[in-house]
Write an enzyme that holds these catalytic residues in place. Structure first.
Site, PDB file in Angstrom:
ATOM      1  N   ALA A   1       0.862  -1.192   0.000  1.00  0.00           N
ATOM      2  CA  ALA A   1       0.000   0.000   0.000  1.00  0.00           C
ATOM      3  C   ALA A   1       0.889   1.229   0.000  1.00  0.00           C
ATOM      4  CB  ALA A   1      -0.902  -0.006   1.232  1.00  0.00           C
ATOM      5  N   LYS A   2       0.254   2.358  -0.236  1.00  0.00           N
ATOM      6  CA  LYS A   2       0.955   3.639  -0.334  1.00  0.00           C
ATOM      7  C   LYS A   2       1.853   3.894   0.882  1.00  0.00           C
ATOM      8  CE  LYS A   2       0.648   7.729  -2.729  1.00  0.00           C
ATOM      9  NZ  LYS A   2       1.918   7.507  -3.440  1.00  0.00           N
ATOM     10  N   ARG A   3       1.356   3.488   2.067  1.00  0.00           N
ATOM     11  CA  ARG A   3       2.129   3.786   3.286  1.00  0.00           C
ATOM     12  C   ARG A   3       3.489   3.068   3.302  1.00  0.00           C
ATOM     13  NH1 ARG A   3      -1.280  -0.204   4.778  1.00  0.00           N
ATOM     14  NH2 ARG A   3      -0.291  -2.004   5.747  1.00  0.00           N
ATOM     15  N   HIS A   4       3.648   2.095   2.411  1.00  0.00           N
ATOM     16  CA  HIS A   4       4.926   1.375   2.384  1.00  0.00           C
ATOM     17  C   HIS A   4       6.024   2.144   1.663  1.00  0.00           C
ATOM     18  CE1 HIS A   4       2.348  -2.332   3.219  1.00  0.00           C
ATOM     19  NE2 HIS A   4       3.213  -2.268   4.215  1.00  0.00           N
TER      20      HIS A   4
END
Ligand code: GLU
Length: 302
Positions: free
Chosen positions: A239-242
Site C-alpha cells: 500500500a501507499k504507506r509502504h
C-alpha cells in the site's frame, strides 16, 4: 476469440503489485492470441478519485501494456447490472437485508456450519413480513442479498489448481443502490466476452461467489488465474504507506518503466538477472503459466 482483461478501480494510484498483476494479465491474454480489455471499475462513487483513472491508464501505457477497443467504465453499464438483479429477483433468489456491518460482526455464527468466518449469518433471510415492515419503518434502506443456500462451488485456478468454496448470502445491490462488485464483475465479464479473469490473489475468495452468480444468471464461467500478491516489509498487502510504490514514485527516484517491468518479471518468475531489461516480446516468448511463482513477493521499503 479468447479474451482477457484488467479491471482497476480508480480509487488510488496503481502500485507495483497492481502493475505486476496487469502485466501478468496481459501476458496470459497475449500469449494466447487473446483480446485484452481494460475496464474501469468505478461503481463505488464515494471512493473514486478524480484524475486517478487517467494516471492508471498512463501507467499501463508506460509499461507497454496495450489493450483492444475503448476503455469501458462500469458506471456506464448500470442498465445491464440492473437487468441481472431484476432477473435474480424474479427468480425469487433475493431478499432485502437491513443489517449494518456491526450487526453482522456481532451476530452469532452462520447457520450453515460450512461457511467461513465473516460470512453473512443469514439474519434477514428469514424475516417475517411483519419484521420486514418494522425494519423498513426504521428508515435504513436495505441492501439486496442472494439466497446462496451455502452452495458449494469448485473450480480450477490456472495458478493455484483445484479450489473449493461455499458461498454465503452475498450482496448484489448495496444499500446505497449501487450494484455490488461481485454482481457487476460477472455481468460485465460475460457481456464483454471475457473468458479468462487474471487478477490479484486477494480476490481468490470472491471467485466461488462470482461463479455461483454466473451459474444462476445462465452466463458462461470464465477461467481464472489469481496472481500472488506483493507484500510490504511488514507482511501486509502492499500500500501507499509502504513508501515509493507507484510508477510515478519510482520514476521520481530515478528508475524507468523498464526497470519496474524488469522487477515485475523477475518476481513473477519470468526473469533471473536483475540487470536484464526484458521487453514484452521477450516476456511473451518466455511466458508459461506453469513457471509463474505461486508465493507472494515481499517488496523492501524504499
Ligand atoms: N476492480 C477490482 C480491483 O481493482 C478488480 C476486479 C477483478 O479483477 O475482478 O481490485
Amino acid at each position: 476469440m479468447p479474451c482477457g482483461r484488467y479491471a482497476p478501480s480508480p480509487t488510488g494510484p496503481l502500485h507495483v503489485g497492481n502493475l505486476r498483476t496487469a502485466l501478468a494479465a496481459w501476458l496470459f491474454a497475449r500469449s494466447d492470441g487473446a483480446r485484452f480489455l481494460v475496464r474501469v471499475e468505478d461503481l463505488d462513487a464515494s471512493r473514486v478519485r478524480p484524475g486517478i483513472e487517467e494516471a492508471q491508464l498512463a501507467d499501463l501505457a508506460a509499461l507497454g501494456l496495450d489493450h483492444d477497443g475503448p476503455v469501458v467504465r462500469q458506471s456506464e453499464r448500470r442498465a445491464l447490472h440492473d437487468a441481472a438483479i431484476e432477473r435474480l429477483d424474479r427468480d425469487g433468489l433475493l431478499y432485502p437485508c437491513f443489517c449494518t456491518r456491526a450487526e453482522i460482526r456481532e451476530a452469532a455464527s452462520a447457520p450453515h456450519g460450512a461457511l467461513p468466518e465473516g460470512a453473512y449469518p443469514g439474519t434477514c433471510a428469514t424475516l417475517t413480513a411483519a419484521q420486514r415492515a418494522q425494519r423498513e419503518r426504521g428508515g435504513r434502506p436495505p441492501a439486496l442479498r442472494l439466497r446462496a443456500e451455502a452452495a458449494p462451488i469448485s473450480f480450477t485456478d490456472r495458478i493455484h489448481g483445484g479450489r473449493h468454496g461455499v458461498v454465503d448470502d452475498l450482496v448484489v445491490r448495496r444499500n446505497d443502490g449501487a450494484p455490488a462488485y461481485n454482481l457487476a464483475v460477472v455481468v460485465d465479464d460475460a457481456d464483454q466476452g471475457v473468458d479468462e479473469v487474471v487478477r490479484g490473489n486477494d480476490l481468490l475468495e470472491t471467485t466461488p461467489r462470482q461463479l455461483l452468480l454466473a451459474d444462476l444468471l445462465g452466463l458462461p464461467r470464465p477461467a481464472h488465474a489469481h496472481v500472488p500478491l506483493v507484500l510490504g516489509p511488514d507482511g501486509k498487502r502492499l500500500a501507499k504507506r509502504h513508501g515509493a510504490v507507484t510508477l510515478a514514485d519510482r520514476v521520481a527516484a530515478g528508475e524507468t518503466p523498464a526497470d519496474m517491468r524488469s522487477w515485475c518479471a523477475r518476481t513473477l518468475g519470468l526473469a533471473a538477472d536483475p540487470a536484464e531489461r526484458p521487453d514484452l516480446d521477450t516476456l511473451l516468448a518466455r511466458f508459461d503459466p506453469a513457471r509463474l511463482r505461486r508465493e507472494p513477493t515481499t517488496r523492501d521499503a524504499g
